[in-house]
Design an enzyme around this catalytic site. Sequence first.
Site, short mmCIF file in Angstrom:
data_model
loop_
_atom_site.label_atom_id
_atom_site.label_comp_id
_atom_site.label_asym_id
_atom_site.label_seq_id
_atom_site.Cartn_x
_atom_site.Cartn_y
_atom_site.Cartn_z
N ARG A 170 -13.21 -8.86 1.86
CA ARG A 170 -11.80 -8.54 1.55
C ARG A 170 -10.96 -9.79 1.76
O ARG A 170 -10.06 -10.10 0.97
CB ARG A 170 -11.30 -7.40 2.45
CG ARG A 170 -11.93 -6.05 2.19
CD ARG A 170 -11.56 -5.48 0.84
NE ARG A 170 -10.12 -5.40 0.67
CZ ARG A 170 -9.36 -4.40 1.11
NH1 ARG A 170 -9.90 -3.35 1.70
NH2 ARG A 170 -8.05 -4.39 0.91
N HIS B 126 -7.57 1.02 -6.17
CA HIS B 126 -7.67 0.09 -5.02
C HIS B 126 -8.36 -1.19 -5.51
O HIS B 126 -9.51 -1.48 -5.17
CB HIS B 126 -8.47 0.76 -3.91
CG HIS B 126 -8.40 0.08 -2.58
ND1 HIS B 126 -7.60 -1.02 -2.33
CD2 HIS B 126 -9.04 0.34 -1.39
CE1 HIS B 126 -7.75 -1.39 -1.07
NE2 HIS B 126 -8.62 -0.59 -0.48
N ARG C 157 0.89 -1.17 0.00
CA ARG C 157 0.00 0.00 0.00
C ARG C 157 0.92 1.21 0.00
O ARG C 157 1.73 1.39 0.92
CB ARG C 157 -0.88 0.01 1.25
CG ARG C 157 -1.56 1.33 1.48
CD ARG C 157 -2.63 1.29 2.54
NE ARG C 157 -3.80 0.58 2.03
CZ ARG C 157 -5.00 0.61 2.63
NH1 ARG C 157 -5.17 1.31 3.74
NH2 ARG C 157 -6.02 -0.05 2.11
N ASP D 79 -17.56 6.81 -0.71
CA ASP D 79 -16.29 6.68 0.03
C ASP D 79 -16.05 8.01 0.73
O ASP D 79 -16.74 9.01 0.45
CB ASP D 79 -15.16 6.32 -0.96
CG ASP D 79 -13.83 6.00 -0.27
OD1 ASP D 79 -13.82 5.80 0.97
OD2 ASP D 79 -12.79 5.96 -0.97
N GLN E 81 -10.10 -3.93 -3.13
CA GLN E 81 -11.40 -3.52 -2.60
C GLN E 81 -12.52 -3.88 -3.58
O GLN E 81 -13.57 -4.38 -3.19
CB GLN E 81 -11.40 -1.99 -2.36
CG GLN E 81 -12.72 -1.50 -1.81
CD GLN E 81 -13.00 -2.07 -0.43
OE1 GLN E 81 -12.18 -2.01 0.45
NE2 GLN E 81 -14.19 -2.66 -0.24
N CYS F 129 -16.32 1.19 1.20
CA CYS F 129 -15.12 0.38 1.47
C CYS F 129 -14.69 0.46 2.93
O CYS F 129 -13.98 -0.41 3.40
CB CYS F 129 -13.99 0.80 0.54
SG CYS F 129 -13.41 2.49 0.79
N1 CP Z 1 -11.12 -0.47 2.78
C1 CP Z 1 -9.84 -0.49 3.15
O1 CP Z 1 -8.92 -0.65 2.35
O2 CP Z 1 -9.63 -0.30 4.49
P1 CP Z 1 -8.25 -0.09 5.23
O3 CP Z 1 -7.74 1.27 4.85
O4 CP Z 1 -8.61 -0.16 6.69
O5 CP Z 1 -7.31 -1.16 4.82
N1 NVA Z 2 -10.20 6.61 -0.73
C1 NVA Z 2 -9.72 6.14 0.56
C2 NVA Z 2 -9.89 4.68 0.66
C3 NVA Z 2 -9.45 4.08 1.97
C4 NVA Z 2 -9.58 2.58 2.01
C5 NVA Z 2 -8.28 6.55 0.73
O1 NVA Z 2 -7.49 6.41 -0.22
O2 NVA Z 2 -7.95 7.05 1.80
#
Ligand code: CP
Ligand code: NVA
Length: 308
Positions: free
Chosen positions: A294, A134, A107, A225, A137, A266
């Site tokens: 997930r 992502h 990530r 989101d 997700q 998400c």
């Molecule tokens: N939805 C998601 O990716 O959550 P986290 O940021 O907690 O991993």
């Molecule tokens: N759009 C959000 C998703 C988190 C899972 C972010 O990137 O922070």
Amino acid sequence: MRHFLDINKTDPADLRQMIDHAREMKQTRAGLPKGTPDPEQPLKNHIVALIFEKPSTRTRVSFDVGVRQMGGETIVLTGSEMQLGHGESIADTARVLSRYVDLIMIRTFDETSLIELAEHATVPVINGLTDRTHPCQIMADVLTFEERHGPIAGAKVVWAGDGNNVAASMIQAAGQFGFDLTFTGPGQLDPEAVFIEEARAKGSKIEIVRDPEEAVKGADLIVTDTWVSMHDKVSTRERRHNLLRPYQVNERLMGAAKSDAVFMHCLPAHRGEEVTDAVMDGPQSVIFDEAENRLHAQKAVMRWCLGM
Ligand code: CP
Ligand code: NVA
């Protein structure tokens, strides 16, 4: 080498196989304690590195648990504690990690870090979220929609709010899984045009409708989101909130969609901002199935990456 970098970079037949496989694996575990080993142990003797340059709850825990259920082990690393955060190149990090582990999930911020890691790694790399996409997700989202509602092909999905990284992967999924998507949000926060063009080129109807109530007419799924993502500057918060407030998912908006429409997010959610408590906790919400999925979806992704 099978990397899982984006919904668009993965063949639609492989995406479909992963969703079906995830569903099968989920069914075999129903009701069992979470630590019960899967009947097959495809990750036995395998080690997976999980790298986080941003915070995470779901991605971190679901990958870790998934690897353990499949018989493997994980090493969880945060960017700041690695040499990656202190000037070692991504290419060298990729070469070194590939000598120790069998699979890497990352990530990160800029998508170019993910691409560079994958280019130089000699083991598969999985995208655990970048500023731009992502995909893990959205694999969970497709699985969740199909469990609740039936095939996603031909469905109408509405994305309400910010045209962000998760929205981008959902638009890519529209093209790859064959559903239609309407984006409703302020013009300043539209998704990148390239995502829309690519999905349209694959035959999906992708529309932008500024009026949210108009947009959700006929919707089978409404998704939103956070209004401020991890990569967004804190200083933009007020401007973003002002632009996005008309796109809150509340009972009125849900009521304008099909009566059996599903709500997804998400998570993490900001209750009272992009979505109300009534929708989050209401009968159309599948947010916790989505979070659980997930785990199942990523297990299928990891097995696909390793050819198992
Ligand atoms: N939805 C998601 O990716 O959550 P986290 O940021 O907690 O991993
Ligand atoms: N759009 C959000 C998703 C988190 C899972 C972010 O990137 O922070």
